[in-house]
Motif scaffolding. Structure first.
Motif, mmCIF file in Angstrom:
data_model
loop_
_atom_site.group_PDB
_atom_site.id
_atom_site.type_symbol
_atom_site.label_atom_id
_atom_site.label_comp_id
_atom_site.label_asym_id
_atom_site.label_seq_id
_atom_site.Cartn_x
_atom_site.Cartn_y
_atom_site.Cartn_z
ATOM 1 N N UNK A 184 3.003 -0.861 9.289
ATOM 2 C CA UNK A 184 2.497 -2.062 8.631
ATOM 3 C C UNK A 184 3.005 -3.304 9.358
ATOM 4 N N UNK A 185 2.188 -4.333 9.260
ATOM 5 C CA UNK A 185 2.535 -5.595 9.926
ATOM 6 C C UNK A 185 3.934 -6.085 9.518
ATOM 7 N N UNK A 186 4.204 -6.080 8.202
ATOM 8 C CA UNK A 186 5.485 -6.623 7.730
ATOM 9 C C UNK A 186 6.656 -5.844 8.298
ATOM 10 N N UNK A 187 6.552 -4.513 8.283
ATOM 11 C CA UNK A 187 7.696 -3.731 8.769
ATOM 12 C C UNK A 187 7.835 -3.879 10.286
ATOM 13 N N UNK A 188 6.709 -3.993 10.989
ATOM 14 C CA UNK A 188 6.783 -4.175 12.443
ATOM 15 C C UNK A 188 7.474 -5.502 12.776
#
Ligand SMILES: CC(C)(COP(=O)(O)OP(=O)(O)OC[C@H]1O[C@@H](n2cnc3c(N)ncnc32)[C@H](O)[C@@H]1OP(=O)(O)O)[C@@H](O)C(=O)NCCC(=O)NCCS
Length: 194
Positions: A184-188
């Motif tokens: 996911x964008x946030x975790x990346x």
């Protein structure tokens, strides 16, 4: 999102990832026809003798689909543009682009496989996808027997979310189980922040 203009090029010192253009058929023919044995097990579209005409038609179709936000097929080329190293893409798989989900696909030509290129390309596709594209979720799907593909996803930090049992047919007619990896964008962005 009707005015979304997809980024069309990503450059590194080792390779350039870009959308297809008219005239790419010749480089595509060289890369796929010399890679048939390497591709045939896990790429259902592989065949030993693509003609220049069909690959030039594919390049033009990919170009049109890209410009109209239907599909984002990408080629991997040497930085000087003289040789095609493989293919990748942000594939919508029938979803509208507004969903902001895409599946990253990839193949590396036989002569360049097993040298770390696939891992480097996926790392750069995730960086590009989460910094210059609006993706919220990027997936990677592979046959559970495709050890190199699963290794590439793991090494890029994608999480194995599950296994779809016998969900697709291989080109030899047998059924395959499919690993679904995603990030996911946030975790990346959290994991790669300074
Ligand atoms: C899968 C593919 C994209 C991986 O790219 P690549 O450049 O060959 O992969 P890398 O060299 O970056 O290797 C990634 C890891 O896979 C491992 N690996 C490579 N080939 C392997 C094999 N045949 N069996 C097991 N592991 C393998 C490598 O050891 C490496 O792990 P390590 O660094 O921990 O040793 C490429 O091999 C390919 O094009 N395969 C055919 C098409 C395909 O299957 N595409 C994916 C569809 S989901």
């Amino acid at each position: 999102m009707s005015t979304f203009f997809a980024p069309d090029r990503y450059e590194t010192p080792d390779f350039t990832i870009r959308c297809y253009q008219p005239g790419d058929g010749q480089m595509s023919q060289d890369s796929v026809n010399t890679s048939y044995e390497h591709l045939r097990t896990f790429m259902p579209w592989a065949k030993p003798d693509f003609s220049l005409e069909e690959l030039e038609a594919n390049a033009r179709r990919f170009c049109g689909e890209y410009l109209s936000n239907q599909e984002f097929a990408l080629g991997i080329f040497l930085p000087d543009g003289t040789r095609k190293l493989g293919g990748t893409g942000f594939h919508l798989r029938g979803q509208p682009v507004e969903n902001l989900n895409a599946e990253v696909g990839m193949w590396i030509r036989a002569s360049e496989a097993g040298k770390g290129l696939g891992t480097r390309v996926l790392n750069h596709m995730l960086h590009w996808g989460f910094t210059a594209w609006p993706w919220v979720r990027l997936e990677w799907r592979c046959d559970t027997l495709n050890l190199a593909s699963a290794a590439v996803a793991r090494k890029a930090g994608m999480r194995l979310e599950g296994t779809l049992r016998q969900d697709e047919r291989r080109s030899d007619g047998t059924r395959r189980d499919t690993y679904v990896f995603a990030i996911l964008r946030d975790e990346y962005l959290q994991d790669t922040s300074p």
